[in-house]
Scaffold this active site. Structure first.
Site, mmCIF file in Angstrom:
data_model
loop_
_atom_site.group_PDB
_atom_site.id
_atom_site.type_symbol
_atom_site.label_atom_id
_atom_site.label_comp_id
_atom_site.label_asym_id
_atom_site.label_seq_id
_atom_site.Cartn_x
_atom_site.Cartn_y
_atom_site.Cartn_z
ATOM 1 N N CYS A 178 0.806 -1.210 0.000
ATOM 2 C CA CYS A 178 0.000 0.000 0.000
ATOM 3 C C CYS A 178 0.840 1.261 0.000
ATOM 4 C CB CYS A 178 -0.963 0.029 1.194
ATOM 5 S SG CYS A 178 -0.208 -0.361 2.765
ATOM 6 N N GLY A 214 0.059 -0.053 -4.949
ATOM 7 C CA GLY A 214 -1.152 -0.826 -4.726
ATOM 8 C C GLY A 214 -2.183 -0.530 -5.788
ATOM 9 N N CYS A 240 13.361 -0.538 5.332
ATOM 10 C CA CYS A 240 13.311 -1.636 4.357
ATOM 11 C C CYS A 240 14.285 -1.372 3.210
ATOM 12 C CB CYS A 240 11.890 -1.766 3.812
ATOM 13 S SG CYS A 240 11.729 -2.951 2.452
ATOM 14 N N ASN A 270 0.395 1.806 6.048
ATOM 15 C CA ASN A 270 1.330 1.061 5.206
ATOM 16 C C ASN A 270 2.192 0.220 6.126
ATOM 17 O OD1 ASN A 270 4.347 1.974 3.376
ATOM 18 N ND2 ASN A 270 3.149 0.098 3.264
ATOM 19 N N SER A 302 11.709 -2.327 -14.122
ATOM 20 C CA SER A 302 12.439 -2.198 -12.855
ATOM 21 C C SER A 302 13.926 -2.489 -12.985
ATOM 22 C CB SER A 302 11.815 -3.128 -11.804
ATOM 23 O OG SER A 302 11.793 -4.463 -12.262
ATOM 24 N N TYR A 347 13.473 -2.027 -5.410
ATOM 25 C CA TYR A 347 12.328 -2.260 -6.300
ATOM 26 C C TYR A 347 11.091 -1.439 -5.984
ATOM 27 C CZ TYR A 347 8.453 -4.751 -8.551
ATOM 28 O OH TYR A 347 7.341 -5.062 -9.276
ATOM 29 N N CYS A 358 8.550 -11.944 3.827
ATOM 30 C CA CYS A 358 8.439 -10.676 4.552
ATOM 31 C C CYS A 358 7.159 -10.674 5.376
ATOM 32 C CB CYS A 358 8.416 -9.506 3.567
ATOM 33 S SG CYS A 358 8.178 -7.897 4.361
#
Length: 489
Positions: free
Chosen positions: A20, A46, A255, A121, A302, A261, A401
């Site tokens: 999100c 998202g 993170c 999030n 990406s 990415y 994760c």
């Protein structure tokens, strides 16, 4: 023809997906319209559903819908139904749990202290335990989202003020969260004590804005002020901004995959340009895993920045050997095996005249299940590539994760099942290499992880989870991943 593999049926979900994105603005004449624009910029985080809640000084107004922001929030009648100077919004990508309007955020409840809306999030790793305790005490849940736990904790707190109730609720949480909350008193933005999920603050005139990424600030013409600090609460009340740090100072663990990415390349994450970091990862990959080849080709989109970095460092020419269609969604119907095998060509097609007879290096950001890599390698061979070498701009993804990213259970992660030679055989490449975890840290401007310890949450690569995982620890091993069905942000 593409060889059938046992992983074939798992082709959907062969990318890690951020669950999100959130955006909030306080003190704007057209608050809901600004939120809609901000959510457009965060759509990559998202694509399943979106929602906006506004406050007009007396009442809260909410509109939530399945699907993209466009088509749901670009209509005048919808924006007019969301009046007020304060508003927050959310774009959602769920895990394997229920896809339903009741789970679309922002979530809202009428509390004794007044209305309370929250956009989240992340993922709360003790949500199921908290939910069980709250239900025993009489709470009635309306969704299967872990976010609703926060609302019930605020509602049942014995502290007097709303701010103290909110802080008390946060003290019960484990895991990762960036939150934007709206109350009659104002807007609150906060980040978990480790700063796992991102959140930034900006300003547009007299308006204060919070967003998951700086690109959302750019889209609405706002100035970037700074990142919200790990463990920080920022309150905006009647134009005044106040910062509170109720949890003390802890070593941050943001993170690391945001840089690899999740974030858009035109964003700034924790002070670093995402695009520049991805180029640096590609350059590091060229140093660690060189190959004698004719062309460097990104797997779009990406893999593009890392491929540019790899090409510049190696001296091998960069070319767009794969052309991606941007008009095909994940929901395209693929009846029958033959059409399903051809489905990858709807999204990616080989630039055959460029590839024929060449030794190529394919650059991608990650390998999850491996099915997409298998098809891309085969596509290159079908287009006449003489050799196909694959280089990955992240370490092997060996662990799931639990902090707000949709990942398969560990048994379905290719790197958890196979070593590098086995993975190479699986995707039918001539060679395969990943950037090392220390190389990833160096690309981020840090010394190697082995010397300084983890500066990021890199659990998907290392298995080093920075928080306790109460809900996972409470489950029998065979039941652990069924919990993912209950965590829907």
């Amino acid at each position: 023809m593409l060889t059938t593999h046992p992983f074939e049926s798992l082709d959907d979900g062969d990318k890690l997906r951020e669950e999100c994105g959130i955006f909030g603005i306080a003190g704007a004449e057209t608050a809901s319209a600004m939120v809609a624009l901000g959510l457009h910029a965060l759509q990559h985080r998202g694509q399943e559903a979106a929602g906006i809640t506004s406050f007009d000084g007396d009442h809260f107004h909410t509109h939530r819908a399945m699907g993209h922001v466009a088509g749901n929030f670009d209509r005048d009648d919808v924006i007019r139904s969301l009046p007020g100077h304060n508003a927050c919004g959310h774009v959602r990508y769920s895990t394997t749990g229920e896809t339903a309007l009741r789970n679309v955020q922002p979530l809202y409840a009428d509390l004794a202290s007044g209305g309370f809306a929250v956009a989240h999030n992340g993922n709360i790793s003790n949500a199921m335990k908290l939910k069980r305790d709250l239900v025993r005490r009489g709470s009635i849940f309306q969704s299967t989202s872990d976010t609703e736990v926060i609302i019930h904790l605020v509602a049942t707190s014995t502290y007097r003020t709303l701010l103290d109730k909110f802080i008390d609720a946060l003290r019960h949480l484990e895991g990762a969260y960036s939150l934007i909350c709206m109350t009659p008193e104002g807007m609150i933005a906060c980040r978990d004590p480790l700063g796992i999920r991102p959140l930034v603050m900006g300003k547009l005139g007299n308006s204060i804005i919070f967003a998951s990424e700086t690109v959302a600030l750019d889209v609405v013409g706002a100035d970037y002020i700074r990142s919200i600090e790990p463990g920080e609460l920022v309150l905006v009340r009647e134009g005044e901004v106040e910062s509170v740090h109720p949890f003390g100072k802890r070593a941050a663990r943001p993170c690391i995959f945001e840089h690899v990415y999740f974030s858009r390349p035109d964003s700034i994450v924790d002070g670093s340009s995402v695009y520049s970091v991805r180029k640096a990862i590609g350059a590091q990959l060229a140093i660690e895993a060189p190959v004698d080849a004719d062309l460097v080709i990104p797997v779009p989109d990406s893999g593009v920045p890392a491929a540019i970095g790899y090409a510049q460092e190696s001296g091998i020419p960069f070319e767009l050997g794969i052309i991606r269609s941007h008009y095909v969604g994940r929901t395209f119907i693929q009846p029958g095996d033959k059409v399903r095998h051809l489905g990858v060509k709807l999204k990616h097609n080989a630039n055959r005249a460029l590839i024929d007879g060449k030794r190529i290096v394919l650059i991608d950001d990650s390998i999850v299940r491996g099915t997409t890599s298998l098809k891309i390698v085969q596509m290159m061979r079908d287009a006449g590539a003489k050799e196909v070498h694959m280089r990955i701009a992240s370490p092997p993804t060996r662990h799931s994760c639990f902090y707000g990213v949709d990942t398969p259970e560990r048994a379905k992660l290719l790197a958890a099942k196979l070593d590098i030679p086995g993975m190479t055989d699986f995707i039918h490449a001539d060679s395969l290499a990943f950037v090392s975890i220390d190389g990833l840290y160096r690309a981020l401007g840090e010394t190697q992880r082995a010397d300084i310890g983890p500066q990021y949450c890199d659990a998907c690569f290392t298995g080093d989870y920075p928080t306790t995982l109460t809900d996972q620890d409470d489950l029998a091993p065979e039941d652990q991943f069924s919990l993912l069905a209950e965590r829907v942000n």
